[in-house]
Design an enzyme around this catalytic site. Structure first.
Site, short mmCIF file in Angstrom:
data_model
loop_
_atom_site.label_atom_id
_atom_site.label_comp_id
_atom_site.label_asym_id
_atom_site.label_seq_id
_atom_site.Cartn_x
_atom_site.Cartn_y
_atom_site.Cartn_z
N GLU A 1 0.83 -1.19 0.00
CA GLU A 1 0.00 0.00 0.00
C GLU A 1 0.86 1.24 0.00
O GLU A 1 2.03 1.21 0.36
CB GLU A 1 -0.87 0.01 1.24
CG GLU A 1 -0.01 0.04 2.47
CD GLU A 1 -0.73 -0.38 3.72
OE1 GLU A 1 -1.91 -0.73 3.63
OE2 GLU A 1 -0.08 -0.36 4.77
N CYS B 1 3.54 8.39 1.16
CA CYS B 1 4.15 7.39 2.04
C CYS B 1 4.22 6.07 1.28
O CYS B 1 3.19 5.57 0.82
CB CYS B 1 3.28 7.24 3.30
SG CYS B 1 3.79 5.87 4.36
N CYS C 1 7.63 -7.53 7.16
CA CYS C 1 8.84 -6.94 7.72
C CYS C 1 9.51 -7.97 8.62
O CYS C 1 8.83 -8.77 9.27
CB CYS C 1 8.47 -5.70 8.55
SG CYS C 1 9.90 -4.81 9.21
N CYS D 1 9.15 -5.62 15.56
CA CYS D 1 8.76 -4.69 16.64
C CYS D 1 7.40 -5.15 17.18
O CYS D 1 6.47 -5.41 16.41
CB CYS D 1 8.69 -3.26 16.12
SG CYS D 1 10.26 -2.69 15.42
N CYS E 1 3.98 -3.46 16.13
CA CYS E 1 3.78 -3.10 14.72
C CYS E 1 3.10 -4.24 13.96
O CYS E 1 3.54 -5.38 14.01
CB CYS E 1 5.12 -2.77 14.08
SG CYS E 1 5.01 -2.41 12.32
N CYS F 1 -0.43 2.86 7.89
CA CYS F 1 0.40 2.04 7.01
C CYS F 1 0.42 0.60 7.50
O CYS F 1 0.58 0.33 8.66
CB CYS F 1 1.80 2.62 6.93
SG CYS F 1 1.80 4.16 6.00
N1 SAH Z 1 10.61 0.08 9.38
C1 SAH Z 1 10.54 1.51 9.44
C2 SAH Z 1 9.18 2.04 9.01
C3 SAH Z 1 8.10 1.61 9.94
S1 SAH Z 1 6.54 2.43 9.99
C4 SAH Z 1 10.85 1.96 10.86
O1 SAH Z 1 10.97 1.12 11.74
O2 SAH Z 1 11.00 3.16 11.07
C5 SAH Z 1 6.81 3.99 10.64
C6 SAH Z 1 6.69 4.17 12.16
O3 SAH Z 1 5.48 3.68 12.72
C7 SAH Z 1 7.81 3.50 12.92
O4 SAH Z 1 8.34 4.42 13.84
C8 SAH Z 1 7.08 2.38 13.64
O5 SAH Z 1 7.79 1.96 14.76
C9 SAH Z 1 5.76 3.04 13.96
N2 SAH Z 1 4.67 2.12 14.32
C10 SAH Z 1 4.44 0.90 13.82
N3 SAH Z 1 3.35 0.35 14.38
C11 SAH Z 1 2.86 1.25 15.27
C12 SAH Z 1 1.74 1.25 16.16
N4 SAH Z 1 0.92 0.23 16.26
N5 SAH Z 1 1.54 2.36 16.90
C13 SAH Z 1 2.37 3.41 16.81
N6 SAH Z 1 3.44 3.45 16.01
C14 SAH Z 1 3.71 2.38 15.23
#
Ligand code: SAH
Length: 405
Positions: A101, A142, A149, A153, A156, A373
């Site tokens: 997406e 974006c 991934c 984390c 996420c 996202c």
């Molecule tokens: N892999 C990249 C892009 C990830 S998405 C990275 O780690 O930066 C962008 C941001 O959204 C990242 O900071 C990620 O940690 C955060 N994120 C992901 N899931 C989330 C959630 N459920 N609530 C809040 N932030 C989240």
């Protein structure tokens, strides 16, 4: 795609990922004049034309040859959902059936994608299309770099099912070409954030090639300053990015914790990319003057949300030019973790501001199209599950507060 086109070097990639020099190599091989390379590159990247029949300044035999070798988009648009706030979320099908997406976010709806206001003029001056008007409505795109991934984390949604595969540079740049078709009149994509699904520095070579494509003056011609790569903190990738693009690419670091022990609880990559080394890598990043690194900090109730964490964060970041982006955690189905109460978010924010660290609280936008996202693509992969419970972070945000004084 025939072997004749894909043979050597970086031309191993799909032609949509070729820079003009790669096209030139191909033209030489085909016995065509060198300027054809530039023409084809401009059609594809500047004009977003992939139908060779529309490339009217090319000879008929060349068009036939290009058609035979295939310039078609590797992406198929599956759905477009538009939020009442103008955010548009595209669900896109890849040739192997996997889904990704990308999201178009009008400027009014978000904080700066790593671009400082006072730098806009510098960036404008660098842009290929000098006819850009101030009256244009800036939009941020974006984009995703992987399906799934591998970083894991815990909060996420993208990482829950692991990594399916990385995207090629052609699939990354095609997101731009596709999304651009969904701009409203007067809108223009001014910023790109690599904040969709996936970890952009995990497949560094493809991310770097896509940045070269997006910034090439003969093509889309975006200023590198208008691109922000968000990373979990892969140290060698940060180093390469800094070297390859002279520090011009904006950095957003998913820090989420002020100390290694807390970070390891929620960001498993911290074990192999220790916090202290990450911070040292940020200090070495050749950031141009006046620019700051964005520190993303997802606030999770009872994990990293105490005022003491805020104080420690200030210590950890001391001396680094940063702005902190606080993101109250969006709930995900796979985890019981959740955002702190609004008062705790506010206390955390206040403490940072008190200690004179620039900070904003990110607010989810585009809720009515699941413009978080990861959410839409996952929702479609697990067709029967509630999309609403697949919420991942929205990169659709807004500066709610600014540093005092
Ligand atoms: N892999 C990249 C892009 C990830 S998405 C990275 O780690 O930066 C962008 C941001 O959204 C990242 O900071 C990620 O940690 C955060 N994120 C992901 N899931 C989330 C959630 N459920 N609530 C809040 N932030 C989240």
């Amino acid at each position: 795609m025939s072997q004749a086109v894909r043979r050597s070097g970086s031309r191993d990639r799909h032609p949509l990922a070729w820079l003009p020099e790669e096209w030139r190599e191909c033209m030489t091989q085909w016995g065509e004049p060198g300027f054809r390379a530039q023409q084809i590159f401009q059609w594809v990247h500047r004009h977003g034309v992939l139908d060779v029949e529309q490339m009217t300044n090319l000879s008929r035999p060349l068009r036939a040859r290009l058609r035979e070798h295939g310039l078609e988009s590797p992406l198929q648009e599956e759905s477009l959902r538009r939020s009442s706030d103008g955010t548009r979320k595209l669900l896109v099908r890849l040739q192997d059936g996997l889904a990704i997406e990308c999201v178009l976010i009008p400027r009014a709806n978000l904080e700066e994608g790593g671009v400082e206001e006072d730098e806009d003029e510098d960036a404008d001056a660098e842009e290929a299309d000098s006819g850009a008007q101030r009256s244009e409505q800036p939009v941020t795109l974006c984009i995703s770099t992987q399906v799934g991934c591998a970083m894991g984390c815990v909060f996420c949604a993208s990482g829950q099912a692991g990594l399916k595969r990385g995207l090629g540079a052609h699939e990354v740049v095609s997101q731009f070409i596709l999304a651009r078709r969904h701009l409203d009149a007067g809108e223009r994509i001014k910023n790109i954030v690599f904040m969709g699904m996936g970890e952009p520095l995990h497949h560094y070579a493809e991310t770097a090639q896509s940045i070269r494509l997006l910034t090439h003056p003969l093509g889309i011609g975006l200023s590198p300053r208008r691109i922000t790569v968000s990373t979990v903190g892969l140290i060698s990738g940060i180093h390469k990015l800094g070297e390859d693009f002279a520090g011009k690419i904006g950095l957003a670091i998913s820090l989420h914790a002020p100390d290694g022990a807390t970070r390891s609880r929620i960001v498993p990559m911290n074990e192999s990319q220790p916090l202290a080394e990450l911070i040292a890598a940020l200090r070495r990043y050749p950031l141009p003057k006046r620019r700051r690194i964005t520190i993303e900090y997802t606030l999770i109730d009872g994990v990293n949300d105490q005022v003491a964490h805020a104080r420690q964060l200030v210590e950890t970041l001391r001396g680094l030019p940063v702005k902190v982006n606080l993101i109250p955690m969006n709930p995900i189905q796979a985890s019981q973790l959740h955002a702190p109460k609004p008062e705790a978010v506010e206390a955390f924010r206040r403490e940072l501001l008190l200690l004179r660290v620039s900070c904003s609280v990110r607010q989810t936008r585009g809720d009515d199209v699941d413009a978080a996202c990861g959410q839409l693509a996952l929702g479609s992969a697990r067709r029967l599950q509630h999309a609403a419970s697949e919420v991942e972070e929205a990169n659709v945000s807004e500066d709610l507060d600014r540093q005092p004084g």
